[in-house]
Design an enzyme around this catalytic site. Structure first.
Site, mmCIF file in Angstrom:
data_model
loop_
_atom_site.group_PDB
_atom_site.id
_atom_site.type_symbol
_atom_site.label_atom_id
_atom_site.label_comp_id
_atom_site.label_asym_id
_atom_site.label_seq_id
_atom_site.Cartn_x
_atom_site.Cartn_y
_atom_site.Cartn_z
ATOM 1 C CD GLU A 180 -8.801 -3.662 -3.450
ATOM 2 O OE1 GLU A 180 -9.862 -4.265 -3.252
ATOM 3 O OE2 GLU A 180 -8.746 -2.536 -3.960
ATOM 4 C CG HIS B 94 -2.079 0.941 1.093
ATOM 5 N ND1 HIS B 94 -2.007 2.274 1.394
ATOM 6 C CD2 HIS B 94 -3.335 0.718 0.625
ATOM 7 C CE1 HIS B 94 -3.172 2.834 1.144
ATOM 8 N NE2 HIS B 94 -3.999 1.917 0.668
HETATM 9 N N1 COA Z 1 3.944 -7.657 -4.762
HETATM 10 C C1 COA Z 1 5.280 -7.676 -4.977
HETATM 11 N N2 COA Z 1 6.070 -6.604 -4.792
HETATM 12 C C2 COA Z 1 5.490 -5.481 -4.396
HETATM 13 C C3 COA Z 1 4.108 -5.373 -4.156
HETATM 14 C C4 COA Z 1 3.327 -6.522 -4.344
HETATM 15 N N3 COA Z 1 2.009 -6.508 -4.130
HETATM 16 N N4 COA Z 1 3.817 -4.118 -3.765
HETATM 17 C C5 COA Z 1 4.958 -3.439 -3.771
HETATM 18 N N5 COA Z 1 5.979 -4.252 -4.155
HETATM 19 C C6 COA Z 1 7.389 -3.911 -4.273
HETATM 20 C C7 COA Z 1 7.659 -3.097 -5.521
HETATM 21 O O1 COA Z 1 7.980 -3.932 -6.610
HETATM 22 C C8 COA Z 1 8.813 -2.244 -5.089
HETATM 23 O O2 COA Z 1 9.974 -3.016 -5.124
HETATM 24 P P1 COA Z 1 11.376 -2.387 -5.604
HETATM 25 O O3 COA Z 1 11.592 -1.217 -4.735
HETATM 26 O O4 COA Z 1 12.336 -3.487 -5.413
HETATM 27 O O5 COA Z 1 11.164 -1.993 -7.024
HETATM 28 C C9 COA Z 1 8.508 -1.970 -3.610
HETATM 29 O O6 COA Z 1 7.713 -3.058 -3.175
HETATM 30 C C10 COA Z 1 7.768 -0.681 -3.351
HETATM 31 O O7 COA Z 1 6.719 -0.585 -4.249
HETATM 32 P P2 COA Z 1 6.157 0.795 -4.776
HETATM 33 O O8 COA Z 1 5.815 0.630 -6.219
HETATM 34 O O9 COA Z 1 7.032 1.941 -4.422
HETATM 35 O O10 COA Z 1 4.856 0.945 -3.942
HETATM 36 P P3 COA Z 1 3.676 1.916 -4.291
HETATM 37 O O11 COA Z 1 3.425 2.738 -3.100
HETATM 38 O O12 COA Z 1 3.822 2.653 -5.557
HETATM 39 O O13 COA Z 1 2.539 0.860 -4.596
HETATM 40 C C11 COA Z 1 0.699 -0.482 -4.573
HETATM 41 C C12 COA Z 1 1.484 0.563 -3.795
HETATM 42 C C13 COA Z 1 -0.611 -0.754 -3.856
HETATM 43 C C14 COA Z 1 0.378 0.071 -5.978
HETATM 44 C C15 COA Z 1 1.523 -1.766 -4.704
HETATM 45 O O14 COA Z 1 1.825 -2.257 -3.423
HETATM 46 C C16 COA Z 1 0.866 -2.838 -5.556
HETATM 47 O O15 COA Z 1 1.002 -2.809 -6.781
HETATM 48 N N6 COA Z 1 0.115 -3.799 -4.920
HETATM 49 C C17 COA Z 1 -0.575 -4.825 -5.655
HETATM 50 C C18 COA Z 1 -1.894 -4.309 -6.179
HETATM 51 C C19 COA Z 1 -2.908 -4.109 -5.078
HETATM 52 O O16 COA Z 1 -3.062 -4.929 -4.186
HETATM 53 N N7 COA Z 1 -3.643 -2.989 -5.196
HETATM 54 C C20 COA Z 1 -4.672 -2.626 -4.246
HETATM 55 C C21 COA Z 1 -4.232 -1.488 -3.385
HETATM 56 S S1 COA Z 1 -5.349 -1.184 -2.054
#
Ligand code: COA
Length: 388
Positions: free
Chosen positions: A325, A271
């Site tokens: 989710e 998140h």
């Molecule tokens: N699975 C695997 N790796 C994940 C992940 C997940 N669900 N969520 C984050 N990461 C990893 C990223 O690849 C990144 O790794 P890196 O630094 O080695 O590249 C790191 O964790 C940080 O991720 P980041 O993209 O900076 O986080 P964010 O704040 O932009 O993203 C979300 C937040 C929710 C978009 C992200 O966690 C995600 O895509 N989750 C899956 C989709 C989901 O469940 N969405 C519903 C949200 S309520």
């Protein structure tokens, strides 16, 4: 600064901070809800979500978001009455939904229906956004989805019953039968949990559109589009896909390992703001334990445990936890909804938060218009097409 094409990039801009994805940027003031990311706490109008979930009805929460306080018995009765009266969709909206291809995504149908509501057919949504419009939109969201859900199966839309609450009416309009307690009650708790969530992407979208002086349906149409994306509200059906692909507990490790080796994100984890467990995930986990089949709950639980272990091993320091989710998938399938209706059902709840944010924005409006750091060239010369 000279670019690779030999032209000069702009250099007279002040050095502005440039957080990627506006992370950490305060974009508005709000008294509606707040996510305390470090603690894993969510507050609506001063009430911890644990105070409200299972105690307050969805309509009480909607009233709270719109008005800043919980309703009295009479006020709640009035709200239920108004919602009941406002549920029927204008004819032109049904016609627009009827014209959509049956294989359209229900989120596209909802976005189209919300837009159609704002396009004539009376002056209901013509004024500056106000509470009456917020209530009317909230009343009509379930009907738009239910109409599309039935029409794509070759069935006619079902007329809403005024005595139903929102959760009951949604299920009744979808399935054409009286909803059972074991279905509408968990759905109602789900709706209270998803009603608002700080300055998330769809709420920000709604407020940006409202800040231009546009109408409520435009704000909410834009918000539906933002919610559709898998990085925001589009994840729960993908959680269901993942659990179905895993199939049984003995496949969990190999499936998750393969997915992570391919660099995929595991849906339902991580998140932007929470750096602890999402409190809504904790509540939904408890509900899933009661509402879903023991086999499906066991598979969800095992997948969650191993996913968290693997994420913590592979991304140490990233603080990735279960988000809302993950268990939404188990709860919403137990309620009888197919996967592609999960994100739209999120919107049935969140329309209350979106409309409350729009009302808050217009009450003290200033056009939201940020800056960008310009990184392109500025001194190119036009060359006629024949000479290119
Ligand atoms: N699975 C695997 N790796 C994940 C992940 C997940 N669900 N969520 C984050 N990461 C990893 C990223 O690849 C990144 O790794 P890196 O630094 O080695 O590249 C790191 O964790 C940080 O991720 P980041 O993209 O900076 O986080 P964010 O704040 O932009 O993203 C979300 C937040 C929710 C978009 C992200 O966690 C995600 O895509 N989750 C899956 C989709 C989901 O469940 N969405 C519903 C949200 S309520």
């Amino acid at each position: 600064m000279t670019g690779s094409n030999g032209s000069t990039a702009v250099s007279d801009q002040p050095a502005l901070p440039k957080p990627e994805g506006l992370e950490g940027v305060v974009a508005a003031s709000t008294a509606l809800s707040h996510v305390f990311g470090e603690e894993g706490k969510l507050v609506y109008r001063g009430y911890d979500i644990h105070e409200l979930a299972g105690n307050a009805s969805f309509e009480e929460v909607a009233y709270l978001l719109w008005n800043g306080r919980l309703p009295t018995q009479d006020e709640l009765k009035d709200l239920l009455l108004t919602l009941g009266e406002e549920r029927s969709l204008p004819g032109h909206v049904i016609d627009v939904i009827r014209a959509l291809p049956g294989d359209a995504h229900p989120m596209d149908a909802l976005r189209t229906g919300a837009s159609a509501l704002g396009a004539g057919g009376g002056d209901q949504f013509d004024d500056e956004p106000d509470l009456d419009e917020a209530i009317a939109l909230t009343a009509m969201f379930p009907g738009i989805l239910a109409a599309f859900f039935r029409l794509r199966q070759g069935l006619e839309p079902v007329a809403p019953k005024p005595e139903h609450n929102t959760a009951q009416s949604y299920l009744h309009q979808l399935f054409g039968r009286e909803p059972e307690d074991r279905h509408w009650r968990p759905l109602e708790v789900y709706l209270t949990l998803l009603a608002d969530h700080g300055m998330n992407a769809s709420t920000f979208t709604a407020r940006v559109i409202a800040s231009t002086g546009s109408d409520l349906c435009s704000s909410i149409t834009g918000a539906v589009g933002a919610l559709k994306g898998p990085l925001h509200g589009g994840a729960p059906s993908k959680v269901l896909d993942m659990l179905e692909a895993i199939g049984s507990a003995e496949n969990v490790d190999s499936w998750l390992t393969d997915a992570l080796d391919r660099g995929e994100r595991l849906m339902g984890f991580g998140h932007r703001v929470y750096k602890a467990e999402d409190p809504r995930a904790e509540i939904l986990r408890g509900m899933a334990a009661e509402a879903s089949t023991p086999e499906f709950f066991e598979l969800s639980r095992r997948t969650e445990e191993r996913a968290l272990e693997m994420l913590h091993e592979r991304k140490p320091g990233r603080r990735l936890y279960t988000n809302v989710e993950f268990y939404s998938a188990a709860v919403l399938s137990a309620v009888g909804l197919p996967g592609d209706m999960f994100t739209p059902t999120f919107a049935v709840s969140r329309v209350t938060g979106w409309t409350a944010h729009v009302l808050e924005q217009v009450a003290n409006n200033r056009l939201i218009r940020p800056q960008s750091e310009f990184v392109g060239p500025t001194d190119r010369k036009f060359v006629a097409i024949e000479a290119r």
